[in-house]
Scaffold this motif. Structure first.
Motif, short mmCIF file in Angstrom:
data_model
loop_
_atom_site.label_atom_id
_atom_site.label_comp_id
_atom_site.label_asym_id
_atom_site.label_seq_id
_atom_site.Cartn_x
_atom_site.Cartn_y
_atom_site.Cartn_z
N THR A 440 0.82 -1.21 0.00
CA THR A 440 0.00 0.00 0.00
C THR A 440 0.86 1.26 0.00
O THR A 440 0.53 2.24 -0.69
CB THR A 440 -0.96 -0.01 1.21
N LYS A 441 1.95 1.26 0.74
CA LYS A 441 2.84 2.42 0.73
C LYS A 441 3.38 2.66 -0.67
O LYS A 441 3.48 3.81 -1.13
CB LYS A 441 3.97 2.23 1.73
N LEU A 442 3.73 1.59 -1.37
CA LEU A 442 4.20 1.72 -2.74
C LEU A 442 3.11 2.31 -3.63
O LEU A 442 3.39 3.16 -4.50
CB LEU A 442 4.65 0.36 -3.27
N CYS A 443 1.86 1.90 -3.43
CA CYS A 443 0.75 2.45 -4.22
C CYS A 443 0.61 3.96 -3.99
O CYS A 443 0.31 4.71 -4.94
CB CYS A 443 -0.56 1.74 -3.87
N TRP A 444 0.82 4.43 -2.77
CA TRP A 444 0.75 5.87 -2.51
C TRP A 444 1.85 6.61 -3.25
O TRP A 444 1.62 7.69 -3.82
CB TRP A 444 0.85 6.15 -1.01
N TYR A 445 3.07 6.06 -3.26
CA TYR A 445 4.15 6.68 -4.02
C TYR A 445 3.79 6.75 -5.51
O TYR A 445 4.03 7.76 -6.18
CB TYR A 445 5.44 5.89 -3.85
N VAL A 446 3.22 5.66 -6.03
CA VAL A 446 2.85 5.62 -7.44
C VAL A 446 1.77 6.65 -7.73
O VAL A 446 1.85 7.41 -8.71
CB VAL A 446 2.38 4.21 -7.83
N GLY A 447 0.73 6.71 -6.89
CA GLY A 447 -0.35 7.66 -7.11
C GLY A 447 0.13 9.10 -7.05
O GLY A 447 -0.30 9.95 -7.85
N GLU A 448 1.03 9.40 -6.11
CA GLU A 448 1.53 10.77 -5.98
C GLU A 448 2.30 11.20 -7.22
O GLU A 448 2.13 12.32 -7.72
CB GLU A 448 2.44 10.85 -4.74
N LYS A 449 3.12 10.30 -7.78
CA LYS A 449 3.90 10.65 -8.97
C LYS A 449 2.99 10.82 -10.19
O LYS A 449 3.14 11.78 -10.97
CB LYS A 449 4.93 9.56 -9.24
N TYR A 450 2.02 9.93 -10.37
CA TYR A 450 1.13 10.06 -11.52
C TYR A 450 0.26 11.31 -11.41
O TYR A 450 -0.08 11.93 -12.42
CB TYR A 450 0.25 8.81 -11.66
N LEU A 451 -0.11 11.72 -10.20
CA LEU A 451 -0.87 12.95 -10.05
C LEU A 451 -0.05 14.14 -10.52
O LEU A 451 -0.55 15.03 -11.23
CB LEU A 451 -1.31 13.13 -8.60
N ARG A 452 1.23 14.18 -10.14
CA ARG A 452 2.08 15.28 -10.61
C ARG A 452 2.22 15.26 -12.13
O ARG A 452 2.22 16.31 -12.78
CB ARG A 452 3.46 15.18 -9.95
N ASP A 453 2.31 14.06 -12.71
CA ASP A 453 2.43 13.96 -14.16
C ASP A 453 1.15 14.43 -14.85
O ASP A 453 1.21 15.11 -15.89
CB ASP A 453 2.73 12.52 -14.56
N LEU A 454 -0.01 14.07 -14.31
CA LEU A 454 -1.27 14.51 -14.91
C LEU A 454 -1.44 16.01 -14.80
O LEU A 454 -1.96 16.66 -15.72
CB LEU A 454 -2.44 13.78 -14.25
N LYS A 455 -1.01 16.60 -13.70
CA LYS A 455 -1.06 18.05 -13.57
C LYS A 455 -0.17 18.72 -14.60
O LYS A 455 -0.48 19.82 -15.08
CB LYS A 455 -0.63 18.47 -12.16
N ALA A 456 0.95 18.07 -14.94
CA ALA A 456 1.87 18.62 -15.93
C ALA A 456 1.43 18.32 -17.37
O ALA A 456 2.20 18.54 -18.29
CB ALA A 456 3.27 18.07 -15.69
N LYS A 457 0.22 17.77 -17.53
CA LYS A 457 -0.38 17.51 -18.84
C LYS A 457 0.36 16.40 -19.60
O LYS A 457 0.31 16.35 -20.83
CB LYS A 457 -0.42 18.77 -19.70
#
Length: 705
Positions: A440-457
């Motif tokens: 689950t901790k790994l999933c949070w790291y993954v979600g946080e990085k993809y959120l930043r990528d989606l914000k960056a279009k």
């Protein structure tokens, strides 16, 4: 576990409730079984009696429905101190009378013969055995093992000979073709195993084929503890070190006392690990490699160490059917020897069959291949590499002494199956310490990085976006546990959040889900029954579906888990549009966002020589409904303005030839105005969130919390 508590033997206290016990025997020898709890605080004092003492096991209290009078003298009375209760009729039986000679402590659910005959679907099940390996292995029927039922290590190899096994049709690929480009261009990539017959081009580094098990022991450390599997029982043998294992491995096959196997030797941070680099594709996909912070890996840090394993098995070793933990994918390179894999495709029906089979008595006496659609066989020899994708059920036979290097990895192309396997692990009661570490901790790291990528279009292929939708749902469920779960559940969920990257898990999870749905073509107000609109591939490119139509007030609600009360009256009080020209300065480069975010005419300047055209739309809706003891009403006002300067300065960057101010909505609820930009996800109402009631002018007014 609740059912394990019910699976106890009958105690003396329970017997006393049924009938006063017969006078105790004057014999000083105790016949108490260790399985029968008793109160030993007071000594047992023989009570004189003129009545003859009935032999133990013959009284009504000491008999069970399966007791036989003619067997009373043949059975040792001390063996009748172990009792077991039927989970259907709640009748107590002597284990020696009704059992099969196994260990009653290994049983989870037990039914007597009459109850089984009455309802054949009732099945005796076993508790999951203590799991010793850090790698996911199947659970065994230890009651049958103790009875000698499954003591032959070659049993399943003989069973296979009578079964219909299909030869594989999996791809044989060149190493240079196995890369991220293959995944992006082939919609079937990483959906079934592939075999790379030669390592050239894989971007992989492995020890020399001359490397031996003795070399492994010397590099990792001869005193290093290692978990050795006894193939006959599929259980761990204690007390082994790598030095002892190397000595055993180097014996002639006729001199080995048992067939043994090593499948869980993790070799990170050893000299042997310095000689190994996983295939390029694995490094490009591996969540731990890509998303776990590099500053939190290495010596002194806890992180998922699953990338480097050394597997060593002797001829005729067998690893029973299993799925690697959390459905992780596997790369597998044969240094020496040979391996034969038996695969079952992870379809929903096959996964359901595996879940029924795993951890029950079926596992010890049923060939899983008989419960699924087909079994496929793959043979690997020295120099071959295989990549096994997410969730594939497999068993492994070692025809000759073998040495293998492999590793596990999670990736973003099939998160749904990874989470499905996680559910199966929970359903079959796999202890947390034997699941994928820190999943689950790994999933949070993954979600946080993809959120930043989606914000960056940044753009991602449809397969990744579908996986991210599933991942966001999992993170939202974790956030809800932190918000509404029990105190223990909240604490466990919070412990899995990496606070170095994730400050507000609830906001992160919901914003990630919102951005994924917008990217997939779903309106921000439309839950689409909890799923985003899927993209369709046309010539390899994603095409967004049309947005779902906006429902009129009072129309059907598309939220999955929330159904609000309906309004009795919904009226459109006002719909007006107008346009005008006003004197207003063009937004300056510095501070214009703060200046123009205030709603009103503060930005107007009659002394300026610049003029703007303003298009304005205003809509007012009133809603009213009865409640217990009164009524609720709501007034919503929405205002949209579009400002265009024809003679704006050239240093600004216009959009489509002009500058458009952000759309804003003013909602007036009971006299309170709230400005809510429509493209701000943080202000979207969660469908499960309750409503807050406030008092305005003596009337109850509901305001969305």
């Amino acid at each position: 576990m609740a059912r394990s508590k019910r699976r106890t033997t009958r105690s003396a206290a329970q017997k006393k409730q049924q009938k006063e016990p017969a006078p105790p025997s004057p014999s000083p020898v105790s016949s108490r079984s260790s399985l029968t709890p008793m109160q030993d605080d007071e000594p047992v004092v023989p009570t004189p009696t003129s009545e003859p003492i009935e032999p133990l096991g013959r009284s009504q209290e000491e008999t069970c429905p399966d007791c036989k009078d003619h067997q009373a003298s043949e059975v040792d009375p001390t063996t009748k101190d172990s009792w077991i209760r039927c989970d259907a009729c709640k009748t107590w039986y002597h284990w020696v009378c009704a059992g099969n000679g196994g260990d009653p402590d290994a049983i989870d659910k037990w039914y007597c013969k009459p109850c089984v005959l009455e309802k054949p679907s009732r099945t005796i099940t076993l508790k999951p055995p203590a799991r010793k390996s850090t790698r996911k292995r199947t659970q065994l029927n230890y009651a049958n093992l103790n009875s000698g039922v499954d003591s032959d290590p070659t049993r399943w190899l003989r069973v296979i000979q009578s079964k219909s096994i299909q030869d594989d049709q999996f791809k044989r690929m060149n190493g240079a073709d196995v890369g991220i480009e293959w995944l992006e261009n082939d919609s079937n990539a990483m959906r079934e195993p592939i075999v790379i017959e030669s390592p050239e081009g894989l971007g992989m580094k492995m020890p020399s084929q001359d490397c031996t098990v003795t070399d492994v022991a010397n590099m990792v450390g001869r005193e290093t503890p290692v978990e050795v599997i006894d193939v006959a029982s599929q259980s761990t043998s204690p007390g082994w070190t790598l030095g002892k294992w190397a000595d055993y491995y180097n014996l002639e096959s006729s001199a080995r006392d048992k067939i043994r196997n090593v499948i869980s030797l993790e070799i990170s941070s050893t000299p042997l690990a310095d000689q190994i680099t996983p295939p390029r594709l694995v490094r490009e996909l591996d969540w731990v490699e890509k998303f776990w912070p590099s500053s939190r890996k290495g010596k002194g840090h806890a992180y998922p160490k699953v990338q480097l394993y050394c597997l060593m098995g002797v001829a005729s070793a067998w690893t029973d059917w299993h799925i690697d933990f959390a459905g992780s994918s596997v790369y597998y390179h044969i240094l020496r020897g040979s391996k034969v894999f038996y695969f079952i495709r992870p379809t929903p029906a096959n996964l359901a069959a595996y879940e029924r089979w795993s951890g029950t008595e079926l596992q010890s006496n049923v060939w899983l291949g008989d419960m699924v659609d087909e079994v496929v066989k793959v043979t690997l020899t020295a120099g071959n590499t295989m990549i096994i994708p997410t969730g594939w059920i497999h068993a492994v036979h070692t025809p000759v002494d073998s040495l293998v290097i492999g590793g596990n990895f999670l990736h973003s192309y099939n998160v749904a199956t990874q989470l499905k396997v996680l559910e199966i692990e929970k359903a079959t009661h796999v202890p947390k310490k034997f699941r994928f570490p820190m999943f689950t901790k790994l999933c949070w790291y993954v979600g946080e990085k993809y959120l930043r990528d989606l914000k960056a279009k940044e753009e991602f292929c449809p397969r990744v976006m579908e996986s991210l939708e599933v991942l966001s749902g999992y993170l939202v469920s974790e956030a809800r546990v932190m918000e509404r779960g029990t105190e223990a559940a909240k604490r466990d969920a919070r412990d899995q959040v990496p606070t170095d990257r994730v400050k507000d898990p609830s906001a992160l999870a919901r914003e990630l889900r919102w951005r994924i749905r917008i990217n997939a073509g779903t309106t921000s107000d439309d839950e689409e029954l909890g799923r985003p609109a899927k993209k369709t591939l046309v010539n390899g490119h994603g095409i967004k579906r049309k947005r779902s139509p906006v429902e009129l007030p009072g129309g059907p609600v598309l939220f999955k888990n929330f159904q609000p009360k309906e309004w009795d009256v919904v009226l459109d009080l006002l719909n007006e549009e107008d346009s005008r020209r006003v004197a207003a300065p063009y937004p300056s480069d510095d501070g214009w966002q703060q200046q123009w975010s205030h709603w009103g005419d503060e930005s107007l300047d009659s002394n300026t020589h610049q003029a703007a055209s303003v298009e304005r739309k205003r809509n007012v809706i009133a809603k009213t409904r009865r409640i217990d003891g009164g009524l609720e009403r709501q007034r919503i006002e929405r205002v949209f303005e579009r400002w265009v300067w024809e003679d704006g300065p050239v240093d600004m960057k216009p959009v489509d030839g002009d500058v458009t101010m952000a759309v804003a909505t003013t909602e007036s609820v009971g006299g309170m105005d709230v400005d809510t930009p429509e493209d701000t996800p943080a202000l979207k109402q969660e469908e499960e969130e309750p409503e807050e009631v406030v008092k305005v002018d003596g009337s109850a007014v509901t305001v969305a919390a």
